[in-house]
Design a protein around this motif. Structure first.
Motif, PDB file in Angstrom:
ATOM      1  N   VAL A 116      -9.346   5.812  12.941  1.00 12.50           N
ATOM      2  CA  VAL A 116      -8.738   4.874  11.988  1.00 12.50           C
ATOM      3  C   VAL A 116      -7.220   4.802  12.130  1.00 12.50           C
ATOM      4  O   VAL A 116      -6.618   3.782  11.818  1.00 12.50           O
ATOM      5  CB  VAL A 116      -9.112   5.207  10.526  1.00 12.50           C
TER       6      VAL A 116
ATOM      7  N   GLY B  79       3.282   0.345   7.553  1.00 17.70           N
ATOM      8  CA  GLY B  79       3.226  -0.003   8.972  1.00 17.70           C
ATOM      9  C   GLY B  79       3.964   0.997   9.837  1.00 17.70           C
ATOM     10  O   GLY B  79       4.330   0.703  10.981  1.00 17.70           O
ATOM     11  N   ALA B  80       4.189   2.200   9.304  1.00 13.51           N
ATOM     12  CA  ALA B  80       4.914   3.235  10.056  1.00 13.51           C
ATOM     13  C   ALA B  80       3.932   4.031  10.911  1.00 13.51           C
ATOM     14  O   ALA B  80       2.740   4.094  10.617  1.00 13.51           O
ATOM     15  CB  ALA B  80       5.643   4.168   9.090  1.00 13.51           C
ATOM     16  N   LEU B  81       4.477   4.621  11.968  1.00 15.25           N
ATOM     17  CA  LEU B  81       3.675   5.495  12.818  1.00 15.25           C
ATOM     18  C   LEU B  81       3.065   6.605  11.956  1.00 15.25           C
ATOM     19  O   LEU B  81       3.753   7.192  11.130  1.00 15.25           O
ATOM     20  CB  LEU B  81       4.591   6.100  13.885  1.00 15.25           C
ATOM     21  N   THR B  82       1.779   6.901  12.154  1.00 21.01           N
ATOM     22  CA  THR B  82       1.154   7.927  11.292  1.00 21.01           C
ATOM     23  C   THR B  82       0.935   9.254  12.010  1.00 21.01           C
ATOM     24  O   THR B  82       0.754  10.269  11.349  1.00 21.01           O
ATOM     25  CB  THR B  82      -0.214   7.465  10.742  1.00 21.01           C
TER      26      THR B  82
ATOM     27  N   GLU C 161      -8.118  10.937   7.494  1.00 18.51           N
ATOM     28  CA  GLU C 161      -7.503   9.619   7.460  1.00 18.51           C
ATOM     29  C   GLU C 161      -5.991   9.811   7.422  1.00 18.51           C
ATOM     30  O   GLU C 161      -5.492  10.736   6.779  1.00 18.51           O
ATOM     31  CB  GLU C 161      -7.944   8.857   6.206  1.00 18.51           C
ATOM     32  N   PRO C 162      -5.261   8.924   8.091  1.00 19.64           N
ATOM     33  CA  PRO C 162      -3.807   9.066   8.057  1.00 19.64           C
ATOM     34  C   PRO C 162      -3.272   8.761   6.664  1.00 19.64           C
ATOM     35  O   PRO C 162      -3.962   8.149   5.852  1.00 19.64           O
ATOM     36  CB  PRO C 162      -3.327   8.022   9.066  1.00 19.64           C
TER      37      PRO C 162
ATOM     38  N   THR D   3      -2.958   1.544  12.587  1.00 18.79           N
ATOM     39  CA  THR D   3      -1.532   1.565  12.263  1.00 18.79           C
ATOM     40  C   THR D   3      -0.695   1.929  13.481  1.00 18.79           C
ATOM     41  O   THR D   3       0.379   1.373  13.707  1.00 18.79           O
ATOM     42  CB  THR D   3      -1.258   2.597  11.146  1.00 18.79           C
ATOM     43  N   ASP D   4      -1.201   2.859  14.286  1.00 17.00           N
ATOM     44  CA  ASP D   4      -0.361   3.449  15.331  1.00 17.00           C
ATOM     45  C   ASP D   4      -0.210   2.569  16.568  1.00 17.00           C
ATOM     46  O   ASP D   4       0.829   2.643  17.240  1.00 17.00           O
ATOM     47  CB  ASP D   4      -0.897   4.830  15.714  1.00 17.00           C
TER      48      ASP D   4
ATOM     49  N   ARG E 223       5.934  -1.800  18.339  1.00 16.28           N
ATOM     50  CA  ARG E 223       7.247  -2.014  17.731  1.00 16.28           C
ATOM     51  C   ARG E 223       8.272  -1.050  18.330  1.00 16.28           C
ATOM     52  O   ARG E 223       9.378  -1.453  18.697  1.00 16.28           O
ATOM     53  CB  ARG E 223       7.121  -1.823  16.211  1.00 16.28           C
TER      54      ARG E 223
ATOM     55  N   LEU F  23       2.140   5.893   4.831  1.00 23.30           N
ATOM     56  CA  LEU F  23       2.659   5.469   6.136  1.00 23.30           C
ATOM     57  C   LEU F  23       1.923   4.218   6.617  1.00 23.30           C
ATOM     58  O   LEU F  23       2.537   3.292   7.157  1.00 23.30           O
ATOM     59  CB  LEU F  23       2.519   6.609   7.146  1.00 23.30           C
ATOM     60  N   ALA F  24       0.602   4.182   6.401  1.00 24.88           N
ATOM     61  CA  ALA F  24      -0.177   3.023   6.849  1.00 24.88           C
ATOM     62  C   ALA F  24       0.266   1.756   6.106  1.00 24.88           C
ATOM     63  O   ALA F  24       0.422   0.688   6.715  1.00 24.88           O
ATOM     64  CB  ALA F  24      -1.673   3.287   6.649  1.00 24.88           C
TER      65      ALA F  24
ATOM     66  N   ALA G 187       2.471   0.142  15.621  1.00 22.51           N
ATOM     67  CA  ALA G 187       3.731   0.890  15.516  1.00 22.51           C
ATOM     68  C   ALA G 187       4.265   1.234  16.907  1.00 22.51           C
ATOM     69  O   ALA G 187       5.471   1.151  17.158  1.00 22.51           O
ATOM     70  CB  ALA G 187       3.527   2.160  14.685  1.00 22.51           C
TER      71      ALA G 187
END
Lengths: 77, 373
Positions: free
Chosen positions: A41, B333-336, B324-325, A45-46, A52, B329-330, A49
Motif C-alpha cells: 500500500v 503526499g509525502a514519502l512514507t 500501513e504507512p 504514496t511513495d 517528485r 504522510l500519505a 513522491a
C-alpha cells in the motif's frame, strides 16, 4: 496501456518497489514509460513522491488483470 | 520483576510519543499518592483531602491552559478524552445532523471515533491537507461537528483551528501542543494527554467550553460528574497539573531553544542526498521534526539508531502494527518510507543534535548500499 518496461514488484514490502524503480528506470529511453506492479500500500504514496523528488513524471495508476495496482512513470531525464 | 538491562542511557528523542516525567510531577506524585487515595465524593476526612487535591489539579490545569476550572475533566487517557470530546459534541448536535468532518491528519483516536460514529449510522468524512500538512480551510456541506487538531503530532504543522469556528462546533485534539503552545481560540471541546507534557500516563484532559452543547456518548455510572469516567486518578491528575504548570512557566525559554535546535537538525539533515523534510519549517511545534530518506527501510534506520543509543520514532509502514504507512504522510503526499520522527526533551542539547547528525549520513549510506543503490 503499454509500457517500455514493467517491473513485477508483487509481494515486495516498502521501500523495495521504489528501490526497484530507481534501479531500473534508466533502462527505458528518456520519454519512455516504466510501470511498477506493486501490491504494497505504501507504493501508492511513495511512487508519486519518488517522481517528485527525482524529477520524473508520475502518469497515474491502472489495475493489472489480477487487480494489483500498476504505477506508471515517464522518464524525463 | 526484572530490572532493565545495564546499558548506557539512551538519548531519548521520542517525546512526541511520551515525555519523561517532569521533576515537578515526581515530587507531587509521591505526596498525592499518600494523601489522595480516597473517593473524593464521600463525606469523610480522607475524602475531603482527595477532593481538595482533585480541585487543586483542576484549577491548576485550567489556569495553565487558560480555561475555566469547570471546563476541565480528567479522563483515564488522552484517547478516551478524544473519544468523549468528538462523540459528545456529536451527541449534543444530534437534532441538527450527524456528519463529522475531521482533518485527514488527525491522530488515529479521532479517526477511529469517526469510523465508530459511521458504524452506528452517522456519517464521517475527512478534510484534505496541503503539502505542509495544513488542513485546507474549506468545508463542503454543513457538518454537525468539525474535528481539527491544534498541531500535527507527526510533522509539527500548526493548524488554523480558528478559521473553522462558526461553521460548526469544533473539537480540537490539543495533545501534540498542550503546554508547549497556548491553546488557540475557536474550539468547543478539546482533549489532551498528560504524558505528552511530562505528567504520568493514565491522565487525559477533556475540555468542554461553558455553554457548549455536549452530551456523554457512553454509558456512565451513578457518580455526580457528568463527564468523568469512574473515579479520577487523583494523584496522577495533580502530578500532571504540576508538570503542566512547570512546562508553561518554562516555555518562554524552552520553546525558542527547542525551535532553534530543530532548525539546526532540519538544516543538517537537508545535506543528506534524497531526503524529504516534512511539515511547516516555521509555523510548527517547537520540539519536533519528521524526515524521510529515499530507499531506506524505516524499521532498519530506527534499529540502527537504537543500537547507537538514540531513541526515535517512525511513521513508516514497516514500523507500524498495521503494516500501513502513516496516514498523515500519505494525506500530505509525502514519502512514507525511510521515515524518522525526532522530538526533543526539555534537556536535549546542541551536542545531542550534532551527535545524531554525525551518525545519520553513514547509517543512510550503508542502508542504501545494502539495498543495491
Amino acid at each position: 496501456m503499454s509500457a517500455d518496461l514493467e517491473l513485477d514488484c508483487r509481494a515486495m514490502l516498502c521501500p523495495r518497489p521504489v528501490i526497484e524503480l530507481a534501479r531500473h528506470y534508466t533502462e527505458v529511453p528518456v520519454g519512455g514509460v516504466i510501470a511498477v506492479a506493486a501490491d504494497d500500500v505504501a507504493a501508492a504514496t511513495d511512487v508519486p513522491a519518488w517522481c517528485r523528488m527525482r524529477h520524473q513524471e508520475y502518469l497515474g495508476t491502472e489495475n493489472a488483470a489480477d487487480g494489483v495496482p500498476v504505477y506508471r512513470v515517464r522518464r524525463l531525464s | 520483576m526484572t530490572a532493565p538491562g545495564e546499558q548506557p542511557p539512551a538519548t531519548y528523542l521520542d517525546t512526541a510519543s511520551s515525555e519523561p516525567l517532569h521533576p515537578a510531577a515526581r515530587a507531587v506524585l509521591e505526596q498525592a499518592l499518600e494523601a489522595g487515595y480516597a473517593d473524593p465524593r464521600r463525606l469523610h476526612g480522607p475524602a475531603r483531602n482527595a477532593r481538595i487535591l482533585l480541585d487543586n489539579a483542576r484549577e491548576a490545569t485550567a489556569d495553565a491552559l487558560g480555561v475555566r476550572p469547570d471546563e476541565v475533566t480528567f479522563t483515564p487517557s488522552g484517547t478516551h478524552a478524544v473519544h468523549l470530546g468528538v462523540l459528545g459534541l456529536l451527541a449534543g448536535r444530534a437534532r441538527h445532523g450527524d456528519h463529522l468532518a475531521a482533518s485527514a491528519v488527525e491522530h488515529s483516536s479521532v479517526l477511529h471515533a469517526g469510523r465508530w460514529h459511521a458504524d452506528r449510522g452517522g456519517s464521517f468524512s475527512t478534510l484534505p491537507v496541503d503539502s505542509l500538512g495544513r488542513v485546507l480551510p474549506e468545508v463542503a456541506g454543513s457538518p454537525a461537528v468539525i474535528a481539527v487538531q491544534s498541531a500535527n503530532h507527526e510533522v509539527g504543522t500548526v493548524q488554523p483551528v480558528a478559521v473553522f469556528a462558526g461553521a460548526a462546533p469544533v473539537f480540537m485534539d490539543a495533545s501534540a501542543s498542550a503546554g508547549r503552545l497556548p491553546l488557540p481560540e475557536g474550539w468547543d471541546a478539546a482533549a489532551a494527554s498528560a504524558h505528552k507534557w511530562g505528567g504520568p500516563a493514565g491522565v487525559g484532559v477533556l475540555l468542554v467550553r461553558k455553554g457548549a452543547r455536549w452530551r456523554n456518548p457512553f454509558p456512565t455510572d451513578d457518580r455526580v460528574e457528568e463527564r468523568a469516567t469512574g473515579m479520577e486518578n487523583v494523584a496522577g491528575a495533580l502530578a500532571s497539573a504540576a508538570a503542566l504548570q512547570a512546562v508553561v512557566a518554562e516555555r518562554a525559554e524552552v520553546g525558542p531553544r527547542q525551535h532553534a535546535l530543530i532548525d539546526r537538525l532540519r538544516h543538517g539533515v537537508a545535506a543528506i542526498e534524497d531526503t524529504e523534510i516534512v511539515g511547516d519549517p516555521v509555523d510548527r511545534l517547537p520540539h519536533l521534526v519528521t524526515f524521510s530518506f529515499l530507499y531506506v527501510d524505516g524499521e532498519a534506520i530506527v534499529t540502527e539508531l537504537d543500537r547507537r543509543g538514540f531513541a526515535v520514532a517512525s511513521g513508516s509502514a514497516c514500523t507500524a502494527s498495521t503494516l500501513e504507512p502513516s496516514h498523515v504522510l500519505a494525506a500530505m503526499g509525502a514519502l512514507t518510507h525511510g521515515n524518522v520522527r525526532i522530538s526533543l526533551t526539555r534537556e536535549t542539547s546542541a551536542n545531542d543534535v550534532d551527535r545524531l547528525l554525525a551518525q545519520l549520513p553513514g547509517i543512510v549510506a550503508d542502508l542504501r548500499a545494502e539495498a543495491g543503490l
